[in-house]
Write a protein that holds these residues in place. Structure first.
Motif, PDB file in Angstrom:
ATOM      1  N   ILE A   1      -0.084  13.568   2.447  1.00 53.24           N
ATOM      2  CA  ILE A   1       0.003  13.044   1.079  1.00 53.24           C
ATOM      3  C   ILE A   1      -0.850  11.790   0.941  1.00 53.24           C
ATOM      4  O   ILE A   1      -1.592  11.626  -0.029  1.00 53.24           O
ATOM      5  CB  ILE A   1       1.481  12.773   0.687  1.00 53.24           C
ATOM      6  N   LEU A   2      -0.791  10.907   1.945  1.00 57.49           N
ATOM      7  CA  LEU A   2      -1.600   9.676   1.901  1.00 57.49           C
ATOM      8  C   LEU A   2      -3.094  10.005   1.816  1.00 57.49           C
ATOM      9  O   LEU A   2      -3.843   9.359   1.099  1.00 57.49           O
ATOM     10  CB  LEU A   2      -1.334   8.812   3.141  1.00 57.49           C
ATOM     11  N   ARG A   3      -3.490  11.052   2.550  1.00 58.62           N
ATOM     12  CA  ARG A   3      -4.902  11.448   2.547  1.00 58.62           C
ATOM     13  C   ARG A   3      -5.326  11.918   1.148  1.00 58.62           C
ATOM     14  O   ARG A   3      -6.386  11.528   0.636  1.00 58.62           O
ATOM     15  CB  ARG A   3      -5.113  12.571   3.578  1.00 58.62           C
ATOM     16  N   ALA A   4      -4.475  12.745   0.535  1.00 61.58           N
ATOM     17  CA  ALA A   4      -4.796  13.260  -0.811  1.00 61.58           C
ATOM     18  C   ALA A   4      -4.839  12.122  -1.828  1.00 61.58           C
ATOM     19  O   ALA A   4      -5.715  12.087  -2.701  1.00 61.58           O
ATOM     20  CB  ALA A   4      -3.758  14.302  -1.225  1.00 61.58           C
ATOM     21  N   VAL A   5      -3.917  11.177  -1.716  1.00 60.30           N
ATOM     22  CA  VAL A   5      -3.861  10.042  -2.647  1.00 60.30           C
ATOM     23  C   VAL A   5      -5.121   9.183  -2.491  1.00 60.30           C
ATOM     24  O   VAL A   5      -5.741   8.770  -3.475  1.00 60.30           O
ATOM     25  CB  VAL A   5      -2.579   9.203  -2.401  1.00 60.30           C
ATOM     26  N   ALA A   6      -5.521   8.953  -1.236  1.00 55.41           N
ATOM     27  CA  ALA A   6      -6.720   8.145  -0.975  1.00 55.41           C
ATOM     28  C   ALA A   6      -7.961   8.837  -1.536  1.00 55.41           C
ATOM     29  O   ALA A   6      -8.824   8.196  -2.152  1.00 55.41           O
ATOM     30  CB  ALA A   6      -6.872   7.904   0.521  1.00 55.41           C
ATOM     31  N   GLU A   7      -8.029  10.161  -1.363  1.00 53.77           N
ATOM     32  CA  GLU A   7      -9.196  10.902  -1.862  1.00 53.77           C
ATOM     33  C   GLU A   7      -9.233  10.927  -3.392  1.00 53.77           C
ATOM     34  O   GLU A   7     -10.299  11.053  -3.990  1.00 53.77           O
ATOM     35  CB  GLU A   7      -9.189  12.336  -1.309  1.00 53.77           C
TER      36      GLU A   7
ATOM     37  N   SER B   1       0.859  -1.193   0.000  1.00 54.16           N
ATOM     38  CA  SER B   1       0.000   0.000   0.000  1.00 54.16           C
ATOM     39  C   SER B   1       0.897   1.245   0.000  1.00 54.16           C
ATOM     40  O   SER B   1       2.103   1.146   0.220  1.00 54.16           O
ATOM     41  CB  SER B   1      -0.902   0.015   1.231  1.00 54.16           C
ATOM     42  N   PHE B   2       0.293   2.422  -0.204  1.00 56.62           N
ATOM     43  CA  PHE B   2       1.083   3.659  -0.200  1.00 56.62           C
ATOM     44  C   PHE B   2       1.728   3.903   1.168  1.00 56.62           C
ATOM     45  O   PHE B   2       2.783   4.502   1.264  1.00 56.62           O
ATOM     46  CB  PHE B   2       0.208   4.852  -0.611  1.00 56.62           C
ATOM     47  N   LYS B   3       1.086   3.417   2.234  1.00 57.32           N
ATOM     48  CA  LYS B   3       1.649   3.594   3.591  1.00 57.32           C
ATOM     49  C   LYS B   3       3.021   2.942   3.692  1.00 57.32           C
ATOM     50  O   LYS B   3       3.918   3.449   4.371  1.00 57.32           O
ATOM     51  CB  LYS B   3       0.719   2.951   4.637  1.00 57.32           C
TER      52      LYS B   3
ATOM     53  N   ASN C   1      -3.549   1.315  -3.993  1.00 54.21           N
ATOM     54  CA  ASN C   1      -2.232   0.684  -4.001  1.00 54.21           C
ATOM     55  C   ASN C   1      -1.360   1.277  -5.097  1.00 54.21           C
ATOM     56  O   ASN C   1      -1.850   1.626  -6.167  1.00 54.21           O
ATOM     57  CB  ASN C   1      -2.371  -0.824  -4.256  1.00 54.21           C
ATOM     58  N   PRO C   2      -0.057   1.371  -4.829  1.00 56.09           N
ATOM     59  CA  PRO C   2       0.830   1.924  -5.865  1.00 56.09           C
ATOM     60  C   PRO C   2       0.962   0.980  -7.053  1.00 56.09           C
ATOM     61  O   PRO C   2       0.843  -0.242  -6.904  1.00 56.09           O
ATOM     62  CB  PRO C   2       2.175   2.054  -5.135  1.00 56.09           C
ATOM     63  N   THR C   3       1.200   1.559  -8.234  1.00 58.36           N
ATOM     64  CA  THR C   3       1.470   0.732  -9.414  1.00 58.36           C
ATOM     65  C   THR C   3       2.923   0.263  -9.307  1.00 58.36           C
ATOM     66  O   THR C   3       3.692   0.747  -8.471  1.00 58.36           O
ATOM     67  CB  THR C   3       1.304   1.538 -10.713  1.00 58.36           C
ATOM     68  N   LEU C   4       3.306  -0.630 -10.205  1.00 63.14           N
ATOM     69  CA  LEU C   4       4.649  -1.198 -10.157  1.00 63.14           C
ATOM     70  C   LEU C   4       5.727  -0.129 -10.270  1.00 63.14           C
ATOM     71  O   LEU C   4       6.724  -0.134  -9.535  1.00 63.14           O
ATOM     72  CB  LEU C   4       4.797  -2.224 -11.287  1.00 63.14           C
ATOM     73  N   VAL C   5       5.531   0.836 -11.180  1.00 59.83           N
ATOM     74  CA  VAL C   5       6.553   1.873 -11.361  1.00 59.83           C
ATOM     75  C   VAL C   5       6.650   2.751 -10.105  1.00 59.83           C
ATOM     76  O   VAL C   5       7.741   3.180  -9.713  1.00 59.83           O
ATOM     77  CB  VAL C   5       6.294   2.716 -12.643  1.00 59.83           C
ATOM     78  N   GLN C   6       5.525   2.993  -9.434  1.00 62.18           N
ATOM     79  CA  GLN C   6       5.545   3.786  -8.194  1.00 62.18           C
ATOM     80  C   GLN C   6       6.249   3.019  -7.079  1.00 62.18           C
ATOM     81  O   GLN C   6       7.063   3.574  -6.334  1.00 62.18           O
ATOM     82  CB  GLN C   6       4.117   4.145  -7.789  1.00 62.18           C
ATOM     83  N   GLU C   7       5.940   1.737  -6.993  1.00 58.43           N
ATOM     84  CA  GLU C   7       6.532   0.870  -5.959  1.00 58.43           C
ATOM     85  C   GLU C   7       8.057   0.845  -6.074  1.00 58.43           C
ATOM     86  O   GLU C   7       8.772   0.894  -5.083  1.00 58.43           O
ATOM     87  CB  GLU C   7       5.994  -0.538  -6.198  1.00 58.43           C
ATOM     88  N   LYS C   8       8.540   0.784  -7.333  1.00 57.82           N
ATOM     89  CA  LYS C   8       9.988   0.679  -7.547  1.00 57.82           C
ATOM     90  C   LYS C   8      10.700   2.028  -7.434  1.00 57.82           C
ATOM     91  O   LYS C   8      11.840   2.105  -7.000  1.00 57.82           O
ATOM     92  CB  LYS C   8      10.263   0.104  -8.946  1.00 57.82           C
TER      93      LYS C   8
END
Length: 413
Positions: free
Chosen positions: A12-18, A2-4, A23-30
């Motif tokens: 930032i987590l709040r804005a992303v959730a809204e 998860s983004f957490k 869940n992050p995509t693969l490119v975000q995760e890496k």
């Protein structure tokens, strides 16, 4: 994941959730952890993989943790350079969404529109600047923009930036920023010239590759029609009447081709908008908004104008003219079948485009489904059309000789 898990803070987590992302995509995760560590990065990822958030979220996190006291005035700490206006506008919207619960200020500057309002915003001070190369250098020359405090420089769609001839501008912008900055280079493909640029300006970068360059979504049904060039418009109308429904993005190679097809479709009662490089930024944005909001269901575009545009809920892509660069085909059809949905790409191939089909199939490692049942089939023996000039030219024959000169003359040697 998860983004957490990516160590992002609560605002930032709040804005992303809204914004509706769980869940992050693969490119975000890496990418996010590497950027947060402060390393230079080269990321190879297609449009539609979520790469904007892969650099936006860590940049916001780092700036949030080290905010200046307001009385010092805001300095540009992050600079994102983007090749097209549409892409720059979209990146700006993403930054604004993700920074809702922070005091960080973002703005975007690009050419083709009045410079004064952009100067006004810059004079008030911003933390994050998104810019196209030409306008950025204009404003720097006028001493409106100071790049002495840039901590993170992002070069987005680097391959397109170099294709558009921005190599010298990019190098100049890099030199105008501080030496100690972090550089993030994002590119759909990493051809030799992008590799060369990276070697010149990045410091021992980490490489992140998400899916092969040839990857096309499993949810896209890819079909191919062989058709004489002169019948492409009739085939397009035939398919729009009988087969293709919903929101449709049509690609043509030239601005002239875009305009011609738009006029024909409008005459036939279709609701159409178009975008290409000769249209003002205002008109392009207006066309895009009408398409996104469903006022029109067909958008015709050239590749450069459409690069990086985020259009969800796209039912079909029509390759009216096949691209001569196979990667461009992957970009085009990647606009449909996003986020688990399915879509169809329809490609029209005339006799002189057959070689492009081979190159595309080689790249995507897939045989396109050929549809033979249609009213305008191409004769398998058809040769590529050679366009002969209609000009008759000079009425005098080339190399004509006078009667006198035709008589044998004695040579002096």
């Amino acid at each position: 994941m998860s983004f957490k898990d990516l160590q992002l803070n609560k605002p930032i987590l709040r804005a992303v959730a809204e914004a509706g992302y769980d869940n992050p995509t693969l490119v975000q995760e890496k990418t996010i952890p590497v950027v947060l560590e402060g390393n230079d990065v080269i990321v190879s990822a297609q449009t539609g993989t979520g790469k904007t958030a892969a650099f936006a979220l860590p940049i916001l996190q780092k700036l949030f943790d080290n905010q200046d006291a307001p009385k010092k005035g805001k300095k540009i700490k992050a600079l994102i350079v983007s090749p097209t206006r549409e892409l720059a506008v979209q990146i700006n919207e993403n930054f604004k969404t993700y920074s809702t619960y922070t005091n960080l200020r973002t703005t975007v500057v690009f050419g083709g529109t009045s410079i004064e309002p952009q100067i006004d915003v810059l004079n008030k001070g911003v933390d994050i600047l998104i810019a196209t190369p030409g306008r950025l250098l204009d404003l720097h020359k006028q001493d409106i923009i100071n790049l002495d405090y840039v901590e993170t420089l992002v070069l987005d769609e680097a391959d397109l930036m170099l294709d558009m001839g921005f190599i010298d501008d990019v190098k100049k912008i890099e030199r105008l920023c501080t030496r100690e900055k972090q550089i993030l280079l994002f590119s759909a493909t990493i051809p030799f010239k992008v590799e060369q640029l990276a070697n010149t300006i990045l410091t021992s970068p980490e490489r992140i590759e998400v899916a092969a360059n040839s990857s096309t979504s499993k949810n896209i049904n890819q079909v191919l029609y062989y058709v004489p060039k002169k019948n492409k418009i009739e085939l397009c109308l035939h398919l729009l009447r009988n087969t293709i429904k919903g929101s449709i993005l049509i690609f043509r190679r030239t601005k002239f081709g875009v305009d011609k097809l738009e006029q024909t479709l409008i005459k036939n009662g279709y609701k159409v908008e178009s975008i290409h490089g000769d249209k003002s930024q205002h008109l392009r944005q207006e066309a895009l908004n009408k398409f996104k909001n469903g006022y029109v269901n067909i958008l015709i575009a050239t590749d450069v104008a459409a690069r990086g545009i985020d259009i969800n809920e796209l039912d079909a892509v029509i390759n009216f003219d096949l691209p001569n660069v196979p990667e461009t085909y992957v970009h085009r059809i990647g606009r449909t079948a996003r986020a688990g949905k399915s879509g169809t790409s329809y490609s029209f191939c005339s006799a002189d485009e057959k070689a492009y089909v081979q190159a595309i199939q080689q790249l995507i490692q897939l045989q396109l489904d050929v549809i033979n049942e249609h009213p305008y089939p191409l004769d398998p023996k058809a040769k590529p059309e050679i366009h002969k000039s209609k000009k008759t030219g000079s009425k005098h024959k080339k190399g004509r000789k006078s009667e006198g000169s035709k008589k044998k003359k004695k040579r002096w040697y």
